[in-house]
Write an enzyme that holds these catalytic residues in place. Structure first.
Site, PDB file in Angstrom:
ATOM      1  N   HIS A 473       0.823  -1.209   0.000  1.00 27.67           N
ATOM      2  CA  HIS A 473       0.000   0.000   0.000  1.00 27.67           C
ATOM      3  C   HIS A 473       0.860   1.263   0.000  1.00 27.67           C
ATOM      4  O   HIS A 473       0.463   2.287   0.552  1.00 27.67           O
ATOM      5  CB  HIS A 473      -0.903   0.022   1.247  1.00 27.67           C
ATOM      6  CG  HIS A 473      -1.859  -1.126   1.323  1.00 27.67           C
ATOM      7  ND1 HIS A 473      -2.384  -1.590   2.507  1.00 27.67           N
ATOM      8  CD2 HIS A 473      -2.392  -1.901   0.355  1.00 27.67           C
ATOM      9  CE1 HIS A 473      -3.199  -2.615   2.259  1.00 27.67           C
ATOM     10  NE2 HIS A 473      -3.214  -2.820   0.957  1.00 27.67           N
TER      11      HIS A 473
HETATM   12  C1  LIG Z   1      -0.367  -7.855  -4.250  1.00 28.22           C
HETATM   13  C2  LIG Z   1      -1.201  -6.659  -3.872  1.00 28.22           C
HETATM   14  C3  LIG Z   1      -2.336  -6.835  -3.076  1.00 28.22           C
HETATM   15  C4  LIG Z   1      -3.114  -5.728  -2.733  1.00 28.22           C
HETATM   16  N1  LIG Z   1      -4.307  -5.928  -2.092  1.00 28.22           N
HETATM   17  C5  LIG Z   1      -5.165  -4.889  -1.951  1.00 28.22           C
HETATM   18  C6  LIG Z   1      -6.499  -5.097  -1.502  1.00 28.22           C
HETATM   19  O1  LIG Z   1      -6.933  -6.231  -1.257  1.00 28.22           O
HETATM   20  N2  LIG Z   1      -7.300  -4.005  -1.366  1.00 28.22           N
HETATM   21  C7  LIG Z   1      -6.858  -2.742  -1.645  1.00 28.22           C
HETATM   22  O2  LIG Z   1      -7.624  -1.789  -1.462  1.00 28.22           O
HETATM   23  N3  LIG Z   1      -5.611  -2.521  -2.073  1.00 28.22           N
HETATM   24  C8  LIG Z   1      -4.774  -3.565  -2.280  1.00 28.22           C
HETATM   25  N4  LIG Z   1      -3.536  -3.352  -2.807  1.00 28.22           N
HETATM   26  C9  LIG Z   1      -3.121  -1.968  -3.082  1.00 28.22           C
HETATM   27  C10 LIG Z   1      -3.824  -1.355  -4.287  1.00 28.22           C
HETATM   28  O3  LIG Z   1      -4.055  -2.317  -5.281  1.00 28.22           O
HETATM   29  C11 LIG Z   1      -2.960  -0.204  -4.792  1.00 28.22           C
HETATM   30  O4  LIG Z   1      -2.820   0.772  -3.772  1.00 28.22           O
HETATM   31  C12 LIG Z   1      -3.548   0.483  -6.007  1.00 28.22           C
HETATM   32  O5  LIG Z   1      -3.836  -0.453  -7.015  1.00 28.22           O
HETATM   33  C13 LIG Z   1      -2.544   1.522  -6.506  1.00 28.22           C
HETATM   34  O6  LIG Z   1      -3.044   2.123  -7.671  1.00 28.22           O
HETATM   35  P1  LIG Z   1      -2.110   3.069  -8.528  1.00 28.22           P
HETATM   36  O7  LIG Z   1      -2.943   3.594  -9.622  1.00 28.22           O
HETATM   37  O8  LIG Z   1      -1.407   3.988  -7.627  1.00 28.22           O
HETATM   38  O9  LIG Z   1      -0.966   2.108  -9.113  1.00 28.22           O
HETATM   39  P2  LIG Z   1      -1.083   0.743  -9.967  1.00 28.22           P
HETATM   40  O10 LIG Z   1      -2.464   0.193  -9.900  1.00 28.22           O
HETATM   41  O11 LIG Z   1       0.025  -0.097  -9.488  1.00 28.22           O
HETATM   42  O12 LIG Z   1      -0.863   1.246 -11.441  1.00 28.22           O
HETATM   43  C14 LIG Z   1       0.342   1.731 -11.969  1.00 28.22           C
HETATM   44  C15 LIG Z   1       0.383   1.309 -13.435  1.00 28.22           C
HETATM   45  O13 LIG Z   1       1.388   2.047 -14.097  1.00 28.22           O
HETATM   46  C16 LIG Z   1       2.131   1.185 -14.925  1.00 28.22           C
HETATM   47  N5  LIG Z   1       3.451   1.808 -15.076  1.00 28.22           N
HETATM   48  C17 LIG Z   1       4.381   1.995 -14.116  1.00 28.22           C
HETATM   49  N6  LIG Z   1       5.443   2.647 -14.627  1.00 28.22           N
HETATM   50  C18 LIG Z   1       5.172   2.892 -15.921  1.00 28.22           C
HETATM   51  C19 LIG Z   1       5.883   3.525 -16.964  1.00 28.22           C
HETATM   52  N7  LIG Z   1       7.085   4.060 -16.746  1.00 28.22           N
HETATM   53  N8  LIG Z   1       5.316   3.574 -18.202  1.00 28.22           N
HETATM   54  C20 LIG Z   1       4.083   3.047 -18.432  1.00 28.22           C
HETATM   55  N9  LIG Z   1       3.363   2.427 -17.462  1.00 28.22           N
HETATM   56  C21 LIG Z   1       3.899   2.350 -16.221  1.00 28.22           C
HETATM   57  C22 LIG Z   1       2.151  -0.110 -14.163  1.00 28.22           C
HETATM   58  O14 LIG Z   1       2.489  -1.214 -14.980  1.00 28.22           O
HETATM   59  C23 LIG Z   1       0.738  -0.154 -13.617  1.00 28.22           C
HETATM   60  O15 LIG Z   1      -0.156  -0.757 -14.518  1.00 28.22           O
HETATM   61  C24 LIG Z   1      -2.728  -4.429  -3.155  1.00 28.22           C
HETATM   62  C25 LIG Z   1      -1.593  -4.255  -3.954  1.00 28.22           C
HETATM   63  C26 LIG Z   1      -0.834  -5.358  -4.326  1.00 28.22           C
HETATM   64  C27 LIG Z   1       0.370  -5.155  -5.200  1.00 28.22           C
END
Ligand SMILES: Cc1cc2nc3c(=O)[nH]c(=O)nc-3n(C[C@H](O)[C@H](O)[C@H](O)COP(=O)(O)OP(=O)(O)OC[C@H]3O[C@@H](n4cnc5c(N)ncnc54)[C@H](O)[C@@H]3O)c2cc1C
Length: 536
Positions: A473
């Site tokens: 997280h």
């Molecule tokens: C294993 C796991 C279990 C979890 N369980 C839960 C849960 O049960 N409930 C909950 O609420 N939260 C959970 N979380 C946390 C939650 O999923 C994350 O906080 C949330 O998805 C983050 O969203 P985000 O948009 O910040 O990043 P992400 O969803 O990680 O998205 C970032 C995206 O950017 C892409 N990216 C990165 N760098 C680049 C680049 N340079 N160029 C192009 N693309 C790029 C990545 O490939 C990815 O697709 C979990 C996370 C993980 C990893």
């Protein structure tokens, strides 16, 4: 791809936030939107099947893989961290637990100077995206694009946990997200619909794909933001020095808690000395980029139990084959469950603010330690994953090199504060006590770890170091704040560079009391409105 590819908005990263942004920014049809994702498609049966998480969340083909730097609080060991790398990002590999934190968390944000991000400002965004199976309520939504269902497959564990929790004074509630109680327990709310994972890609991106003004490219990693005359002009693709895609209005970085601060640093926005040491031209010196990291440190405690009290046999041998077949033939059965069945907020250390300080997740199964791919234990066992809800130990990250392919150095600095150590010790004592109560104890054969042999606070903290794991997280690396020294202003614009925003988990300066997927999606919903308003 050519230098002439120009769009009004470029979104980097199709994760939880990126998919919400792509949907909302392309909704009117008036703006051209490019969504760039480093990973591939999410068309993978193990993504859709909830229990497939055990595989996809560990697979290098579908995740970014990181190792933290060894530190005392991890017993000198590196810890393994993962993030989703495909459409949907981490929402395609996560545990599907849907919780939002408490109103008090967002009011803390407001008090920290983040005006406009309090509970009343964010509740409409939560409600608008939700389609909760329990229907409309002042504190939740129905009819939105994101399905939320409660765990429903009954296991013998549940009644025992509810009973034991009640003996500890923790009331059972129907919807853990609508309670303002100090402590509560209920079935896990999940992003699962008709037995399938509902990622951000499924809820927000898929319905928008038919729009002519939305372009999605996959398997393209952005290596840096192209900044011309102090303004984000577009993005460079990893391995190329050309501006691969140009942005007429804004570049929005939504690459997640780890890759967003890294991308800013690679683009010359960060601590000047560090950037210079890697030969990266400094565009804007800001030591806060990559600092102020907050992460949930977890422990998973396991008990061997009497036969029939654990789901472990369901995930082994012929029963696993039968259960997977049942899933694919009927969409039902044990493969439809999220990471955990039940969730509780408790006051493990019982501080004087009256708020819960720990989250407990109850699992009717247990896994072998350190085994990949994940395998359940041979013996019947159950587990409880617990974490410190609002940790205040802040870590940092730094580039390893100027090469975008290199993972950053991650220094979480776990358990560095008195508060975090107090709650960590409180959690182990609390959970142990809960499982010693008759409703659970009568089913337990032995405590397998974190057992009674760990007596002193020091021993318990040592076990947190050896056995602890990440909640996945991570927040804070591009935190918003009221001052010019913050990475982002309160509209999530990068201070020091025009036409550039960050919208994802990294923008949160303080941890919310829960998991982070829902907060990130709600933040992205509000950010999209801010972006559209400022460009009218
Ligand atoms: C294993 C796991 C279990 C979890 N369980 C839960 C849960 O049960 N409930 C909950 O609420 N939260 C959970 N979380 C946390 C939650 O999923 C994350 O906080 C949330 O998805 C983050 O969203 P985000 O948009 O910040 O990043 P992400 O969803 O990680 O998205 C970032 C995206 O950017 C892409 N990216 C990165 N760098 C680049 C680049 N340079 N160029 C192009 N693309 C790029 C990545 O490939 C990815 O697709 C979990 C996370 C993980 C990893």
């Amino acid at each position: 791809m050519s230098g002439n590819d120009a769009y009004d908005y470029i979104i980097v990263g199709a994760g939880s936030a990126g998919c919400v942004l792509a949907n909302k920014l392309s909704e009117s049809g008036r703006h051209s939107v490019l969504l760039i994702e480093a990973g591939g498609s999410d068309a993978n049966p193990l993504v859709t099947m909830p229990r497939g998480m055990a595989r996809v969340a560990r697979d290098p083909a579908t995740t970014w893989q990181y190792q933290t730097e060894p530190e005392p609080a991890t017993a000198g060991q590196p810890n393994s961290w993962v993030r989703g790398r495909m459409l949907g990002g981490s929402s395609s590999v996560n545990g599907m637990v849907y919780n939002r934190g408490t109103p008090a968390d967002y009011d803390d944000l407001e008090r920290a100077g983040c005006h406009g991000w309090n509970w009343n400002s964010l509740l409409p965004y939560f409600r608008a995206m939700e389609n909760h199976e329990l229907g409309e309520h002042p504190m939740r939504g129905s009819g939105g694009p994101l399905p939320i269902s409660l765990h429903r497959l009954k296991a013998p564990l549940h009644a025992s946990v509810f009973e034991a929790a009640s003996e500890m004074g923790v009331p059972a509630v129907e919807d853990i997200n609508t309670t303002n109680l100090t402590e509560a327990i209920g079935y896990v709310p999940r992003n699962i619909y008709k037995g399938q994972r509902w990622s951000s890609a499924r809820a927000f991106l898929r319905p928008a794909l038919k729009r002519a003004n939305l372009t999605v490219v996959t398997s393209v990693q952005v290596g840096a933001i192209a900044i011309e005359n102090g303004r984000a002009a577009g993005v460079r693709v990893k391995g190329s020095s050309d501006v691969g895609y140009r942005a007429r209005r804004e570049v929005i970085v939504a690459a997640g808690g780890i890759e967003s601060p890294k991308l800013l640093q690679l683009s010359g926005i960060g601590p000047a000395a560090m950037l210079q040491s890697f030969g990266i031209p400094v565009i804007h010196d800001n030591p806060q980029v990559g600092r102020n990291l907050l992460e949930h440190r977890c422990v998973t405690m396991t008990w061997t139990v009497r036969k029939g009290f654990s789901d472990n046999p369901a995930f082994k041998g012929w029963r696993l084959v039968r259960n997977v077949a049942e899933y694919y033939l009927t969409g039902t059965g044990v493969m439809t469950s999220a990471y955990a069945d039940m969730i509780a907020y408790v006051r493990a250390a019982g501080g004087d603010d009256g708020r819960p300080d720990a989250q407990l997740l109850f699992l009717p199964f247990s896994v072998k330690k350190g085994r990949l791919p994940v395998q359940v234990d041979d013996e019947p066992a159950i587990s409880c994953t617990a974490f410190i809800l609002r940790p205040d130990s802040r870590g940092e990250m730094a580039l390893r090199s100027a090469n975008p392919a290199d993972p950053p150095r991650l220094m979480p600095n776990f358990l560095a504060t008195e508060h975090d150590r107090l709650v960590a010790v409180g959690i182990v004592r609390y959970v142990r006590k809960l499982f010693q109560l008759a409703p659970l104890a009568r089913n337990i054969v032995a405590a397998r770890d974190f057992g009674p042999d760990l007596d002193s606070d020091e021993d318990i903290l040592g076990a947190w170091g050896r056995e602890g794991h990440t909640g996945s997280h991570l927040i804070g690396g591009c935190a918003m704040g009221p001052g010019r020294d913050a990475v982002l202003d309160l509209s999530l614009r990068v201070n020091g560079v025009a036409a550039l925003r960050v919208v994802d988990a990294s923008v949160l300066p303080i941890m919310v009391s829960g998991n982070t997927n829902a907060p990130v999606m709600a933040i992205a919903g509000k950010a999209a409105d801010l972006i559209l308003q400022s460009n009218e």
